[in-house]
Design a protein around this motif. Structure first.
Motif, PDB file in Angstrom:
ATOM      1  N   ALA A   1       4.530   7.379  -4.949  1.00 44.16           N
ATOM      2  CA  ALA A   1       4.172   6.979  -3.640  1.00 44.16           C
ATOM      3  C   ALA A   1       2.606   7.287  -3.321  1.00 44.16           C
ATOM      4  CB  ALA A   1       5.007   7.864  -2.691  1.00 44.16           C
ATOM      5  N   THR A   2       2.136   6.458  -2.684  1.00 37.15           N
ATOM      6  CA  THR A   2       0.646   6.728  -1.986  1.00 37.15           C
ATOM      7  C   THR A   2       0.651   8.066  -1.147  1.00 37.15           C
ATOM      8  OG1 THR A   2       0.817   5.220  -0.230  1.00 37.15           O
ATOM      9  CG2 THR A   2      -0.046   4.454  -2.149  1.00 37.15           C
ATOM     10  N   ALA A   3      -0.468   8.648  -0.897  1.00 40.11           N
ATOM     11  CA  ALA A   3      -0.390   9.853  -0.033  1.00 40.11           C
ATOM     12  C   ALA A   3      -0.068   9.423   1.452  1.00 40.11           C
ATOM     13  CB  ALA A   3      -1.776  10.689  -0.134  1.00 40.11           C
ATOM     14  N   ALA A   4      -0.435   8.248   1.890  1.00 35.64           N
ATOM     15  CA  ALA A   4      -0.211   7.865   3.155  1.00 35.64           C
ATOM     16  C   ALA A   4       1.273   7.476   3.248  1.00 35.64           C
ATOM     17  CB  ALA A   4      -1.441   6.422   3.192  1.00 35.64           C
ATOM     18  N   ALA A   5       1.950   6.862   2.265  1.00 27.77           N
ATOM     19  CA  ALA A   5       3.294   6.623   2.415  1.00 27.77           C
ATOM     20  C   ALA A   5       4.011   7.898   2.473  1.00 27.77           C
ATOM     21  CB  ALA A   5       3.816   5.837   1.036  1.00 27.77           C
ATOM     22  N   SER A   6       3.820   8.980   1.805  1.00 24.02           N
ATOM     23  CA  SER A   6       4.481  10.072   1.824  1.00 24.02           C
ATOM     24  C   SER A   6       4.299  10.709   3.319  1.00 24.02           C
ATOM     25  CB  SER A   6       3.906  11.081   0.802  1.00 24.02           C
ATOM     26  OG  SER A   6       4.434  10.699  -0.565  1.00 24.02           O
TER      27      SER A   6
ATOM     28  N   GLY B   1       0.771  -0.975   0.121  1.00 28.36           N
ATOM     29  CA  GLY B   1       0.028   0.083   0.154  1.00 28.36           C
ATOM     30  C   GLY B   1       0.850   1.428  -0.150  1.00 28.36           C
ATOM     31  N   TYR B   2       1.979   1.177  -0.460  1.00 25.01           N
ATOM     32  CA  TYR B   2       2.968   2.147  -0.327  1.00 25.01           C
ATOM     33  C   TYR B   2       3.136   3.045  -1.676  1.00 25.01           C
ATOM     34  CZ  TYR B   2       4.799   1.244   4.303  1.00 25.01           C
ATOM     35  OH  TYR B   2       4.768   1.003   5.810  1.00 25.01           O
ATOM     36  N   ALA B   3       2.870   2.173  -2.747  1.00 30.98           N
ATOM     37  CA  ALA B   3       2.904   2.834  -4.237  1.00 30.98           C
ATOM     38  C   ALA B   3       1.906   2.493  -4.912  1.00 30.98           C
ATOM     39  CB  ALA B   3       4.307   2.239  -4.707  1.00 30.98           C
ATOM     40  N   GLU B   4       1.527   3.064  -5.999  1.00 32.60           N
ATOM     41  CA  GLU B   4       0.507   2.711  -6.937  1.00 32.60           C
ATOM     42  C   GLU B   4       0.948   3.123  -8.388  1.00 32.60           C
ATOM     43  OE1 GLU B   4      -2.675   5.316  -5.801  1.00 32.60           O
ATOM     44  OE2 GLU B   4      -1.656   7.281  -5.930  1.00 32.60           O
TER      45      GLU B   4
END
Length: 153
Positions: free
Chosen positions: A95-100, A77-80
């Motif tokens: 990068a997902t918003a959550a990962a950033s 769930g860190y990249a899309e």
């Protein structure tokens, strides 16, 4: 044979770089990632969407290795992967918003403390620090390029 004497600022910079490497390892560990995957995620978080090929170049890795890294990041769930609007064959990785946000939350205390310290300095010192770091970054990039070129020669 005697060891060359270096300016205290050069010695301090080497110590900062060593601590940066340790900090990077700790942040990766906190995110449950190996260092290679974290470096890819960090690159995506800082640079924004890019192709797997461009990410591979930035990481100094093969496209196949980078594809595997992206797949691992995506499964966590860190990249899309994002298909191009006009041409669906073009795929960008982000990068997902959550990962950033997770990365920033781990780095924010250091960034805030650094910012407060810099802002407490007189403007001329702020400019000198910024100039030194800008030059140090370019010197390091040139040195890295030289090392990388030697590896392929």
């Amino acid at each position: 044979m005697s060891t060359p004497s270096y300016h205290p600022a050069a010695v301090a910079l080497q110590a900062v770089l060593a601590l940066a490497n340790e900090t990077e390892r700790e942040v990766a560990d906190r995110l449950g990632l190996n260092l290679t995957d974290y470096r890819a995620l960090s690159t995506l978080s800082q640079s924004g969407p890019m192709t797997v090929g461009n990410l591979a170049v930035k990481l100094g890795a093969t496209a196949a290795t980078t594809t595997a890294i992206v797949s691992r990041l995506q499964s966590r769930g860190y990249a899309e992967r994002l298909r191009g609007e006009g041409d669906r064959r073009h795929v960008h990785v982000s990068a997902t918003a959550a990962a950033s946000r997770d990365i920033m939350n781990l780095m924010r205390p250091l960034m805030d403390a650094t910012n407060r310290h810099l802002e407490s300095l007189p403007a001329a010192q702020q400019d000198a620090v910024a100039g030194f770091l800008h030059t140090a970054r370019h010197l390091m990039q040139n040195h890295l390029n030289t090392l990388s070129t030697k590896d392929t020669a």
